[in-house]
Motif scaffolding. Structure first.
Motif, PDB file in Angstrom:
ATOM      1  N   TYR A 216      -1.251   6.962  -2.629  1.00  0.00           N
ATOM      2  CA  TYR A 216      -1.999   6.353  -3.717  1.00  0.00           C
ATOM      3  C   TYR A 216      -3.394   6.972  -3.800  1.00  0.00           C
ATOM      4  O   TYR A 216      -3.874   7.579  -2.838  1.00  0.00           O
ATOM      5  CB  TYR A 216      -2.101   4.843  -3.485  1.00  0.00           C
ATOM      6  N   PRO A 217      -4.075   6.799  -4.933  1.00  0.00           N
ATOM      7  CA  PRO A 217      -5.363   7.483  -5.112  1.00  0.00           C
ATOM      8  C   PRO A 217      -6.576   6.767  -4.533  1.00  0.00           C
ATOM      9  O   PRO A 217      -7.639   7.379  -4.419  1.00  0.00           O
ATOM     10  CB  PRO A 217      -5.473   7.589  -6.635  1.00  0.00           C
ATOM     11  N   TYR A 218      -6.444   5.462  -4.189  1.00  0.00           N
ATOM     12  CA  TYR A 218      -7.611   4.705  -3.754  1.00  0.00           C
ATOM     13  C   TYR A 218      -7.320   3.892  -2.498  1.00  0.00           C
ATOM     14  O   TYR A 218      -6.187   3.451  -2.264  1.00  0.00           O
ATOM     15  CB  TYR A 218      -8.068   3.740  -4.853  1.00  0.00           C
ATOM     16  N   ARG A 219      -8.377   3.635  -1.720  1.00  0.00           N
ATOM     17  CA  ARG A 219      -8.255   2.908  -0.459  1.00  0.00           C
ATOM     18  C   ARG A 219      -7.683   1.507  -0.650  1.00  0.00           C
ATOM     19  O   ARG A 219      -6.989   0.991   0.234  1.00  0.00           O
ATOM     20  CB  ARG A 219      -9.632   2.808   0.209  1.00  0.00           C
ATOM     21  N   PHE A 220      -7.963   0.868  -1.786  1.00  0.00           N
ATOM     22  CA  PHE A 220      -7.509  -0.514  -1.928  1.00  0.00           C
ATOM     23  C   PHE A 220      -5.988  -0.628  -2.021  1.00  0.00           C
ATOM     24  O   PHE A 220      -5.445  -1.723  -1.920  1.00  0.00           O
ATOM     25  CB  PHE A 220      -8.192  -1.229  -3.101  1.00  0.00           C
ATOM     26  N   PHE A 221      -5.279   0.493  -2.201  1.00  0.00           N
ATOM     27  CA  PHE A 221      -3.820   0.447  -2.146  1.00  0.00           C
ATOM     28  C   PHE A 221      -3.332   0.214  -0.714  1.00  0.00           C
ATOM     29  O   PHE A 221      -2.589  -0.741  -0.468  1.00  0.00           O
ATOM     30  CB  PHE A 221      -3.212   1.717  -2.733  1.00  0.00           C
ATOM     31  N   PRO A 222      -3.694   1.052   0.274  1.00  0.00           N
ATOM     32  CA  PRO A 222      -3.287   0.727   1.641  1.00  0.00           C
ATOM     33  C   PRO A 222      -3.905  -0.571   2.152  1.00  0.00           C
ATOM     34  O   PRO A 222      -3.303  -1.271   2.967  1.00  0.00           O
ATOM     35  CB  PRO A 222      -3.742   1.938   2.467  1.00  0.00           C
ATOM     36  N   GLU A 223      -5.082  -0.913   1.668  1.00  0.00           N
ATOM     37  CA  GLU A 223      -5.689  -2.180   2.044  1.00  0.00           C
ATOM     38  C   GLU A 223      -4.835  -3.348   1.555  1.00  0.00           C
ATOM     39  O   GLU A 223      -4.800  -4.416   2.177  1.00  0.00           O
ATOM     40  CB  GLU A 223      -7.104  -2.282   1.454  1.00  0.00           C
ATOM     41  N   SER A 224      -4.109  -3.125   0.439  1.00  0.00           N
ATOM     42  CA  SER A 224      -3.225  -4.156  -0.117  1.00  0.00           C
ATOM     43  C   SER A 224      -1.804  -4.064   0.435  1.00  0.00           C
ATOM     44  O   SER A 224      -0.921  -4.779  -0.032  1.00  0.00           O
ATOM     45  CB  SER A 224      -3.181  -4.038  -1.641  1.00  0.00           C
ATOM     46  N   GLY A 225      -1.570  -3.157   1.388  1.00  0.00           N
ATOM     47  CA  GLY A 225      -0.252  -3.050   1.997  1.00  0.00           C
ATOM     48  C   GLY A 225       0.478  -1.760   1.733  1.00  0.00           C
ATOM     49  O   GLY A 225       1.603  -1.571   2.206  1.00  0.00           O
ATOM     50  N   GLY A 226      -0.130  -0.837   0.953  1.00  0.00           N
ATOM     51  CA  GLY A 226       0.489   0.456   0.689  1.00  0.00           C
ATOM     52  C   GLY A 226       0.403   1.369   1.893  1.00  0.00           C
ATOM     53  O   GLY A 226      -0.359   1.126   2.841  1.00  0.00           O
ATOM     54  N   LEU A 227       1.172   2.447   1.880  1.00  0.00           N
ATOM     55  CA  LEU A 227       1.259   3.331   3.037  1.00  0.00           C
ATOM     56  C   LEU A 227       0.012   4.176   3.259  1.00  0.00           C
ATOM     57  O   LEU A 227      -0.541   4.215   4.364  1.00  0.00           O
ATOM     58  CB  LEU A 227       2.485   4.246   2.883  1.00  0.00           C
ATOM     59  N   MET A 228      -0.446   4.868   2.228  1.00  0.00           N
ATOM     60  CA  MET A 228      -1.462   5.890   2.435  1.00  0.00           C
ATOM     61  C   MET A 228      -2.234   6.151   1.143  1.00  0.00           C
ATOM     62  O   MET A 228      -1.682   6.044   0.050  1.00  0.00           O
ATOM     63  CB  MET A 228      -0.766   7.176   2.906  1.00  0.00           C
ATOM     64  N   SER A 229      -3.497   6.503   1.286  1.00  0.00           N
ATOM     65  CA  SER A 229      -4.294   6.908   0.119  1.00  0.00           C
ATOM     66  C   SER A 229      -5.147   8.104   0.479  1.00  0.00           C
ATOM     67  O   SER A 229      -5.522   8.307   1.637  1.00  0.00           O
ATOM     68  CB  SER A 229      -5.184   5.759  -0.373  1.00  0.00           C
ATOM     69  N   TYR A 230      -5.430   8.882  -0.554  1.00  0.00           N
ATOM     70  CA  TYR A 230      -6.379   9.985  -0.403  1.00  0.00           C
ATOM     71  C   TYR A 230      -7.183  10.027  -1.686  1.00  0.00           C
ATOM     72  O   TYR A 230      -6.652  10.301  -2.772  1.00  0.00           O
ATOM     73  CB  TYR A 230      -5.655  11.312  -0.188  1.00  0.00           C
ATOM     74  N   GLY A 231      -8.465   9.704  -1.582  1.00  0.00           N
ATOM     75  CA  GLY A 231      -9.272   9.648  -2.789  1.00  0.00           C
ATOM     76  C   GLY A 231     -10.702   9.243  -2.506  1.00  0.00           C
ATOM     77  O   GLY A 231     -11.171   9.278  -1.366  1.00  0.00           O
ATOM     78  N   ILE A 232     -11.385   8.834  -3.556  1.00  0.00           N
ATOM     79  CA  ILE A 232     -12.816   8.536  -3.483  1.00  0.00           C
ATOM     80  C   ILE A 232     -13.056   7.042  -3.272  1.00  0.00           C
ATOM     81  O   ILE A 232     -12.151   6.215  -3.401  1.00  0.00           O
ATOM     82  CB  ILE A 232     -13.514   8.969  -4.781  1.00  0.00           C
ATOM     83  N   THR A 263     -16.758  14.791  -4.765  1.00  0.00           N
ATOM     84  CA  THR A 263     -16.845  15.785  -3.688  1.00  0.00           C
ATOM     85  C   THR A 263     -16.423  15.229  -2.333  1.00  0.00           C
ATOM     86  O   THR A 263     -16.165  15.985  -1.405  1.00  0.00           O
ATOM     87  CB  THR A 263     -18.277  16.324  -3.559  1.00  0.00           C
ATOM     88  N   ASN A 264     -16.337  13.908  -2.213  1.00  0.00           N
ATOM     89  CA  ASN A 264     -16.040  13.288  -0.920  1.00  0.00           C
ATOM     90  C   ASN A 264     -14.753  12.473  -1.013  1.00  0.00           C
ATOM     91  O   ASN A 264     -14.690  11.490  -1.751  1.00  0.00           O
ATOM     92  CB  ASN A 264     -17.207  12.397  -0.490  1.00  0.00           C
ATOM     93  N   PHE A 265     -13.727  12.885  -0.287  1.00  0.00           N
ATOM     94  CA  PHE A 265     -12.436  12.201  -0.312  1.00  0.00           C
ATOM     95  C   PHE A 265     -12.098  11.702   1.089  1.00  0.00           C
ATOM     96  O   PHE A 265     -12.386  12.384   2.082  1.00  0.00           O
ATOM     97  CB  PHE A 265     -11.337  13.142  -0.799  1.00  0.00           C
ATOM     98  N   LYS A 266     -11.454  10.545   1.139  1.00  0.00           N
ATOM     99  CA  LYS A 266     -11.074   9.973   2.430  1.00  0.00           C
ATOM    100  C   LYS A 266      -9.569   9.719   2.482  1.00  0.00           C
ATOM    101  O   LYS A 266      -8.967   9.269   1.503  1.00  0.00           O
ATOM    102  CB  LYS A 266     -11.839   8.670   2.686  1.00  0.00           C
ATOM    103  N   VAL A 289      -7.031  11.497  10.099  1.00  0.00           N
ATOM    104  CA  VAL A 289      -7.207  10.380   9.170  1.00  0.00           C
ATOM    105  C   VAL A 289      -8.604   9.809   9.279  1.00  0.00           C
ATOM    106  O   VAL A 289      -9.157   9.652  10.383  1.00  0.00           O
ATOM    107  CB  VAL A 289      -6.140   9.294   9.454  1.00  0.00           C
ATOM    108  N   ASP A 290      -9.210   9.495   8.152  1.00  0.00           N
ATOM    109  CA  ASP A 290     -10.559   8.911   8.149  1.00  0.00           C
ATOM    110  C   ASP A 290     -10.553   7.444   8.532  1.00  0.00           C
ATOM    111  O   ASP A 290     -11.512   6.945   9.123  1.00  0.00           O
ATOM    112  CB  ASP A 290     -11.194   9.082   6.761  1.00  0.00           C
ATOM    113  N   GLU A 291      -9.481   6.736   8.183  1.00  0.00           N
ATOM    114  CA  GLU A 291      -9.402   5.314   8.507  1.00  0.00           C
ATOM    115  C   GLU A 291      -7.944   4.920   8.711  1.00  0.00           C
ATOM    116  O   GLU A 291      -7.081   5.278   7.913  1.00  0.00           O
ATOM    117  CB  GLU A 291      -9.999   4.459   7.386  1.00  0.00           C
TER     118      GLU A 291
END
Length: 294
Positions: A216-232, A263-266, A289-291
C-alpha cells in the motif's frame, strides 16, 4: 476538501495544516478563517462541495486529491490553489511543469509513476512465488494512466502477470479481490488514491481473507492491519502546504512556487498481517524496514 471527517487520518492532517499556519503567524479566528468540506471520495459530492467552496470567494484553496483539484479548477480558474497528495499534476493537466506550474495552482505531490516498479519489486522480494499482481484503482478518482505503463514494464521485468483492476465502488472491490484470491500465487497493490483510502478496511480484510501479499502507499494501511507500505508521511505534506498558503496570502503567485515532489519514503511492515496470510518475511528484508508493526 478531502477525506471524511470521521476518517482517523483527517484530524492529524487538518491539525498539521493549522499548526503550520500558526507557526507562520496565521491564527484561526484572528487573521484567518478556514472552511472545510469532506468528500469521502464521492465524485458527485466533490462537485457539489466545490461549488459551495467557490461561492464563498476564498483567497486561497487547499485541495486534497486529484478529483478535488479537477472539480475546483472547473469553477475557479483564477483563484490561487495549493494541492496536496496529487500523483500526476502534469499528466492530469493541472500544471505545465513542476518547476513552473504556469497557472493558478501549485502544490505537493504524493508519489510519481515510477514508484509502481518499486512496489512490485517489494512484493516479489517478500513473496517470490507471486506470479500475478493486480493494480487496484478507481478510474474516476485516480490518475491511473500514469501508473499503468510503469506497472506493465515492471511486471515484465519481474516475470509476473500484470492485472489492471478498475473498481468503481465497494461491491466491485469485493468482486475483484475475491476473483483474484481464487487464483494461486496472486498479490495486489493499490494506487495512492482517495477512493482506496476510504475503502482501505475492506481491501485489507479481503487481502487477509484470501491470503494475498499486498503493498500500500501509506503507513496507515499497515497500521490498520495491512501487510506493507512504502510511501510518504501524509501529515508532513499538509504541514508543508501551510508554507505555500502563507506565501500566496502574502502576494506570491502560485506560478512562482514550484511543485514539490516527495523525497523521503518509508517502508513499513506489519508482522501480524504477514503471519495471518502465512508469510514469513526474510530477516534480510526486515533489517531494511523503517518500521515494524507487531
Amino acid at each position: 476538501m478531502g477525506i471524511s471527517d470521521s476518517d482517523p487520518e483527517a484530524k492529524p492532517r487538518v491539525e498539521a495544516l493549522q499548526d503550520g499556519l500558526r507557526d507562520l503567524g496565521w491564527t484561526e479566528g484572528r487573521n484567518i478563517h478556514l472552511d472545510y468540506r469532506w468528500t469521502a471520495g464521492d465524485v458527485d459530492r466533490t462537485e457539489q462541495f466545490a461549488k459551495e467552496i467557490v461561492e464563498l470567494k476564498p483567497e486561497v484553496l487547499v485541495a486534497h486529491s486529484t478529483p478535488v483539484v479537477k472539480a475546483l479548477l472547473q469553477l475557479a480558474s483564477t483563484t490561487p490553489m495549493v494541492f496536496v497528495l496529487v500523483a500526476d499534476p502534469i499528466g492530469s493537466g493541472f500544471v505545465t511543469s513542476l518547476a513552473h506550474p504556469g497557472g493558478n495552482l501549485t502544490g505537493f505531490m504524493n508519489v510519481d509513476a515510477p514508484m509502481a516498479g518499486k512496489w512490485l519489486a517489494l512484493i516479489k522480494e517478500i513473496a517470490p512465488k507471486v506470479s500475478r499482481i493486480a493494480l487496484v484503482y478507481n478510474p474516476r478518482t485516480s490518475p491511473y494512466q500514469s501508473y499503468l505503463k510503469t506497472f506493465d514494464e515492471a511486471a515484465r521485468t519481474l516475470a509476473v502477470q500484470a492485472i489492471p483492476t478498475p473498481v468503481l465502488d465497494a461491491a466491485e472491490v469485493e468482486r475483484s479481490i475475491t476473483a483474484l484470491g481464487q487464483q494461486p500465487d496472486s498479490g495486489l497493490f493499490v494506487v495512492p488514491d482517495i477512493f482506496v483510502q476510504v475503502h482501505r478496511k475492506l481491501i485489507i480484510r479481503l487481502a487477509e481473507k484470501y491470503r494475498l501479499p499486498a503493498i500500500y502507499p501509506y503507513r496507515f494501511f499497515p497500521e490498520s492491519g495491512g501487510l506493507m507500505s512504502y510511501g510518504i508521511d501524509t501529515v508532513i505534506i499538509f504541514r508543508q502546504a501551510a508554507s505555500y498558503v502563507d506565501r500566496i496570502l502574502k502576494g506570491t503567485p502560485p506560478t512562482d512556487l514550484p511543485v514539490q515532489a516527495p523525497t523521503n519514503f518509508k517502508l513499513v511492515v506489519n508482522l501480524k498481517a504477514a503471519k495471518a496470510i502465512g508469510l514469513s518475511i526474510p530477516e534480510s528484508f526486515l533489517v531494511r524496514v523503517d518500521e515494524v508493526i507487531e
